[in-house]
Design an enzyme around this catalytic site. Structure first.
Site, PDB file in Angstrom:
ATOM      1  N   TYR A 146       0.821  -1.210   0.000  1.00  0.00           N
ATOM      2  CA  TYR A 146       0.000   0.000   0.000  1.00  0.00           C
ATOM      3  C   TYR A 146       0.860   1.267   0.000  1.00  0.00           C
ATOM      4  O   TYR A 146       1.608   1.497  -0.934  1.00  0.00           O
ATOM      5  CB  TYR A 146      -0.984  -0.040   1.168  1.00  0.00           C
ATOM      6  CG  TYR A 146      -2.115  -1.044   0.977  1.00  0.00           C
ATOM      7  CD1 TYR A 146      -3.009  -0.941  -0.082  1.00  0.00           C
ATOM      8  CD2 TYR A 146      -2.276  -2.132   1.838  1.00  0.00           C
ATOM      9  CE1 TYR A 146      -4.046  -1.866  -0.271  1.00  0.00           C
ATOM     10  CE2 TYR A 146      -3.310  -3.057   1.666  1.00  0.00           C
ATOM     11  CZ  TYR A 146      -4.185  -2.917   0.607  1.00  0.00           C
ATOM     12  OH  TYR A 146      -5.206  -3.829   0.418  1.00  0.00           O
ATOM     13  N   SER A 147       0.801   2.096   1.036  1.00  0.00           N
ATOM     14  CA  SER A 147       1.447   3.418   0.972  1.00  0.00           C
ATOM     15  C   SER A 147       2.965   3.377   1.021  1.00  0.00           C
ATOM     16  O   SER A 147       3.605   4.423   0.830  1.00  0.00           O
ATOM     17  CB  SER A 147       0.925   4.310   2.103  1.00  0.00           C
ATOM     18  OG  SER A 147      -0.390   4.730   1.816  1.00  0.00           O
ATOM     19  N   MET A 148       3.568   2.212   1.228  1.00  0.00           N
ATOM     20  CA  MET A 148       5.017   2.111   1.056  1.00  0.00           C
ATOM     21  C   MET A 148       5.388   2.190  -0.423  1.00  0.00           C
ATOM     22  O   MET A 148       6.565   2.215  -0.774  1.00  0.00           O
ATOM     23  CB  MET A 148       5.542   0.831   1.703  1.00  0.00           C
ATOM     24  CG  MET A 148       5.624   0.938   3.221  1.00  0.00           C
ATOM     25  SD  MET A 148       5.895  -0.625   4.107  1.00  0.00           S
ATOM     26  CE  MET A 148       7.407  -1.232   3.370  1.00  0.00           C
TER      27      MET A 148
END
Length: 405
Positions: A72-74
């Site tokens: 996801y946001s990584m």
């Protein structure tokens, strides 16, 4: 995954690192996580790499060091690297208005009040810049925040749901047509800004964003299992994703096989679309620790990495209004060009070093990179939301407590 070195040769206490293993086993035994892996690197060598539990409870698949997970946001730091590569080529300046490349971001308005029937707005006092997008100070938001009238508009218009019947260009135009949450540059708000950056990369490079990220960042870094979908040969290593039910028991959120990640997405989300492994993400961490190069391949200049990992806010996140969500605490933490930046461990009330960069993902994944200690840590698991357990803080304390020199 690299060969393990003796932790003592890297200035780490083996007995203290074993605390991490016991902690991991406990999380699985108590049913708080289905499975997880933790990798600790120092001075370019792997000091600790363990995995426990199950990647897929339905099928009994063990969680391994090679398990593929939704990060996801990584994804956001990798997108930011692609943007800064174009910056180094002289394609734009950080203070350039986004509207120079995406004209739909001209003549923006900012929400000031009102209600669902009539939202009150005023003109934006200045244009959104590329730096604003990189630092989440553009005034954009996420619909899932469910805290403001603007958030509601995002949900209503599907502005942060990358629908299969849309293109990245269409989603970006939808975002640009909605009011800003705050005047550009005045507040820090976690947002779809990095997805807009993906569209910016497309326009500036003339190449599909997913293709560009693969060609310019993912493949050169040797991140072989990282992509916007799970390739067929990796399907057996893909983890299921979980949430808690009302009794705090793990229940499946997304299957490991019957998942949207099993096929190429119509839209590649630069803000949260990648899947990856511990070994792959450690390569990204090494690349940052090495100042923009890895295994003889240089993707960014050293000074560019310095700029990305420097705080660009006027103080910490807490000083930039009242953040409604972040993958980090607000006090003592700033934000660079794609990462959070540790400013003051005492204010953050957690072990760390000034200048450490970090971020996490929706499914409780996390990484942090500490140039002072020449250390990087990658935590992979699959539990939504990331606020369900304080595992990031717990792991941070245990890994820093293992330092000897």
């Amino acid at each position: 995954m690299q060969v393990l070195a003796d932790p003592k040769d890297l200035g780490l206490c083996p007995e203290r690192l074993e605390r991490v293993d016991g902690w991991m086993r406990g999380l699985v035994a108590e049913g708080r996580l289905a499975g997880l892996s933790v990798s600790v690197m120092r001075r370019g060598q792997l000091a600790f790499a363990r995995a426990h539990g199950l990647a897929d409870m339905k099928r009994g698949t063990p969680f391994g060091l090679d398990t593929v997970t939704r990060i996801y946001s990584m994804t956001k730091p990798l997108t930011s690297v692609a943007v800064m590569q174009l910056y180094e080529e002289g394609r734009f300046q950080l203070d350039d208005p986004v509207a120079r490349f995406l004209p739909e971001f001209s003549d923006l308005r900012v929400a000031t009040g009102g209600n669902r029937a009539k939202l009150e707005t005023e003109p934006a006092r200045r244009p959104i810049t590329i730096r604003d997008l990189l630092t989440h100070t553009a005034g954009l938001t996420y619909g899932f925040m469910e805290a403001t009238l603007v958030d509601a508009l995002y949900r209503q218009q599907g502005a942060d749901y990358l629908r299969v019947d849309s293109t990245l260009a269409e989603v970006t135009r939808t975002v640009a047509g909605l009011p800003l949450l705050a005047q550009p540059g005045t507040a820090w708000n976690y947002s779809v800004a990095t997805d807009v950056l993906g569209r910016l990369v497309e326009v500036i490079s003339g190449q599909d964003f997913a293709d560009h990220l693969r060609a310019r960042v993912i493949r050169p870094l040797g991140m072989h299992d990282t992509d916007f979908h799970v390739r067929p040969e990796n399907q057996g290593r893909f983890a299921a994703c979980y949430v808690y039910d009302r009794e705090r028991r793990l229940t499946q959120y997304d299957d490991a096989v019957e998942t949207v990640f099993a096929r190429q997405p119509a839209i590649a989300s630069g803000g949260g679309g990648l899947v990856s492994t511990a070994a792959d993400y450690l390569r990204f961490c090494r690349f940052i620790l090495n100042g923009g190069a890895l295994d003889g391949v240089r993707l960014l200049g050293r000074k560019t990495v310095d700029l990305m990992t420097t705080n660009h806010l006027r103080g910490d996140l807490a000083a930039m209004g009242t953040p409604r969500f972040a993958e980090t605490s607000y006090d003592g933490i700033g934000f660079g060009l794609g990462f959070s930046v540790m400013l003051d461990p005492a204010r953050a009330q957690i072990l760390g070093s000034p200048g450490e960069v970090a971020w996490g993902g929706l499914a409780s994944t996390a990484f942090w990179i500490d140039p002072t200690e020449e250390m990087a840590v990658v935590l992979l698991t699959q539990l939504i939301p990331s606020s369900a357990l304080p595992i990031r803080k717990q792991l941070r304390v245990m890994t820093y407590a293992a330092l000897l020199d």
